[in-house]
Design an enzyme around this catalytic site. Structure first.
Site, PDB file in Angstrom:
ATOM      1  N   ASN A  44      -4.867  -0.291  -8.346  1.00 21.23           N
ATOM      2  CA  ASN A  44      -4.049   0.591  -9.187  1.00 21.23           C
ATOM      3  C   ASN A  44      -2.586   0.419  -8.809  1.00 21.23           C
ATOM      4  OD1 ASN A  44      -3.460   2.824 -10.977  1.00 21.23           O
ATOM      5  ND2 ASN A  44      -3.258   4.147  -9.174  1.00 21.23           N
ATOM      6  N   ASP A  92     -10.718   9.515  -4.383  1.00 21.77           N
ATOM      7  CA  ASP A  92      -9.646  10.505  -4.494  1.00 21.77           C
ATOM      8  C   ASP A  92      -8.443   9.894  -5.221  1.00 21.77           C
ATOM      9  OD1 ASP A  92     -11.063  12.474  -3.287  1.00 21.77           O
ATOM     10  OD2 ASP A  92     -10.267  12.067  -1.277  1.00 21.77           O
ATOM     11  N   LEU A 142     -11.571   8.065 -12.589  1.00 16.97           N
ATOM     12  CA  LEU A 142     -12.888   7.430 -12.605  1.00 16.97           C
ATOM     13  C   LEU A 142     -13.777   8.135 -11.581  1.00 16.97           C
ATOM     14  CD1 LEU A 142     -11.522   3.801 -12.818  1.00 16.97           C
ATOM     15  CD2 LEU A 142     -12.775   4.992 -14.628  1.00 16.97           C
ATOM     16  N   ASN A 178       3.168  -2.867 -17.494  1.00 19.88           N
ATOM     17  CA  ASN A 178       2.550  -3.546 -16.336  1.00 19.88           C
ATOM     18  C   ASN A 178       1.520  -4.579 -16.795  1.00 19.88           C
ATOM     19  OD1 ASN A 178       3.459  -2.575 -13.568  1.00 19.88           O
ATOM     20  ND2 ASN A 178       3.285  -0.652 -14.705  1.00 19.88           N
ATOM     21  N   HIS A 199       0.962   2.692  -8.702  1.00 16.81           N
ATOM     22  CA  HIS A 199       1.444   4.071  -8.779  1.00 16.81           C
ATOM     23  C   HIS A 199       2.952   4.070  -8.500  1.00 16.81           C
ATOM     24  CE1 HIS A 199       1.249   8.421  -8.589  1.00 16.81           C
ATOM     25  NE2 HIS A 199       2.018   8.352  -7.518  1.00 16.81           N
TER      26      HIS A 199
HETATM   27  C1  GRF Z   1       3.630   3.041 -14.573  1.00 18.00           C
HETATM   28  O1  GRF Z   1       4.758   3.678 -14.051  1.00 18.00           O
HETATM   29  C2  GRF Z   1       2.491   3.031 -13.577  1.00 18.00           C
HETATM   30  O2  GRF Z   1       2.922   2.947 -12.263  1.00 18.00           O
HETATM   31  C3  GRF Z   1       1.866   4.389 -13.820  1.00 18.00           C
HETATM   32  O3  GRF Z   1       1.932   4.572 -15.206  1.00 18.00           O
HETATM   33  C4  GRF Z   1       3.023   3.813 -15.736  1.00 18.00           C
HETATM   34  C5  GRF Z   1       2.456   2.916 -16.767  1.00 18.00           C
HETATM   35  O4  GRF Z   1       3.440   2.184 -17.446  1.00 18.00           O
HETATM   36  N1  GRF Z   1       0.548   4.447 -13.251  1.00 18.00           N
HETATM   37  P1  GRF Z   1       3.048   0.965 -18.363  1.00 18.00           P
HETATM   38  O5  GRF Z   1       2.040   1.487 -19.389  1.00 18.00           O
HETATM   39  O6  GRF Z   1       2.461  -0.110 -17.511  1.00 18.00           O
HETATM   40  O7  GRF Z   1       4.331   0.547 -19.026  1.00 18.00           O
END
Ligand code: GRF
Length: 218
Positions: free
Chosen positions: A109, A145, A95, A16, A111
């Site tokens: 974030n 949360d 955090l 990401n 997810h």
């Molecule tokens: C991703 O699936 C993200 O949604 C989750 O952790 C993973 C991280 O993947 N929170 P990367 O390190 O960005 O490849």
């Protein structure tokens, strides 16, 4: 116009982070990465940051006596970097309330589920076990949360009968790489307001009636 300054916090491979690096390479993209921080030394994402010539740092949580001390160190680096928006991208530390609330709507974030379903870990296996026909991913503002907060963007993918956690994760991840830069763009363009913990996006509309899985015609 000045670009929005991003800090990206990672713990792992950083795909990401890579999608944000690539988006920020676009001359018209309204944001730039000024700092990458990993809480894990040797995280794959650090190599991506180096390759892109981005300032990066390791703040290893295990080296601190308390979460407070860990976060003070994070704070120092973030302040010095001038980052205006913190993007958690596979950052595997919770955090504190204090850290999160001090920053208001300046932490986001990603997810890998359609929040508010499947918060937490092991989401893809849990989605398969629950027999859902769709899963997806969510970019949201961070609240104290875990995996809570106003939703900025979501992408939906079908879940197939022969999926395992790995095939579903790969399908979802492709969409993560699209919606994370998109959410950053909306914020950088100042098109987002949070009202009663809901995100309102100026001038955005969707023109899809529905998506059905299994498809009604086959
Ligand atoms: C991703 O699936 C993200 O949604 C989750 O952790 C993973 C991280 O993947 N929170 P990367 O390190 O960005 O490849």
């Amino acid at each position: 116009m000045a670009k929005l300054k991003l800090a990206v916090l990672i713990s792992g491979r950083g795909s990401n982070l890579q999608s944000l690096i690539e988006a920020c390479r676009g001359l018209d993209f309204p944001a730039e990465i000024v700092q990458v921080i990993s809480n894990v030394s040797g995280a794959g994402g650090l190599e991506r940051a180096n390759q892109a010539g981005l300032p990066n740092a390791v703040v290893d949580h295990t080296a601190f006596k308390s979460r407070d001390a860990f976060e003070r160190d994070l704070d120092g680096i973030l302040d010095r970097s001038g980052a205006e928006l913190i993007c958690l991208a596979g950052f595997m530390r919770l955090l504190s309330d204090k850290f999160v609330t001090a920053r208001g709507d300046r932490i986001i974030n990603i997810h890998p589920s359609l929040l508010p379903t499947f918060k937490g870990l092991d989401v893809h296996q849990r989605a398969i076990d629950a027999g859902v026909r769709f899963s997806g991913c969510t970019v949201h503002f961070v609240r104290p949360d875990m995996d809570c907060g106003p939703i900025i963007a979501q992408a939906v993918v079908p879940v197939y009968g022969n999926d395992d956690a790995a095939t579903l994760a790969a399908r979802v991840l492709k969409q993560e790489h699209i919606i994370y830069p998109l959410a950053v763009k909306f914020i950088a363009e100042d098109r987002i307001t949070v009202k009663n913990e809901r995100v309102i996006i100026e001038n955005s509309s969707i023109n899809v009636a529905s998506t059905i899985n299994p498809p009604p015609q086959y």
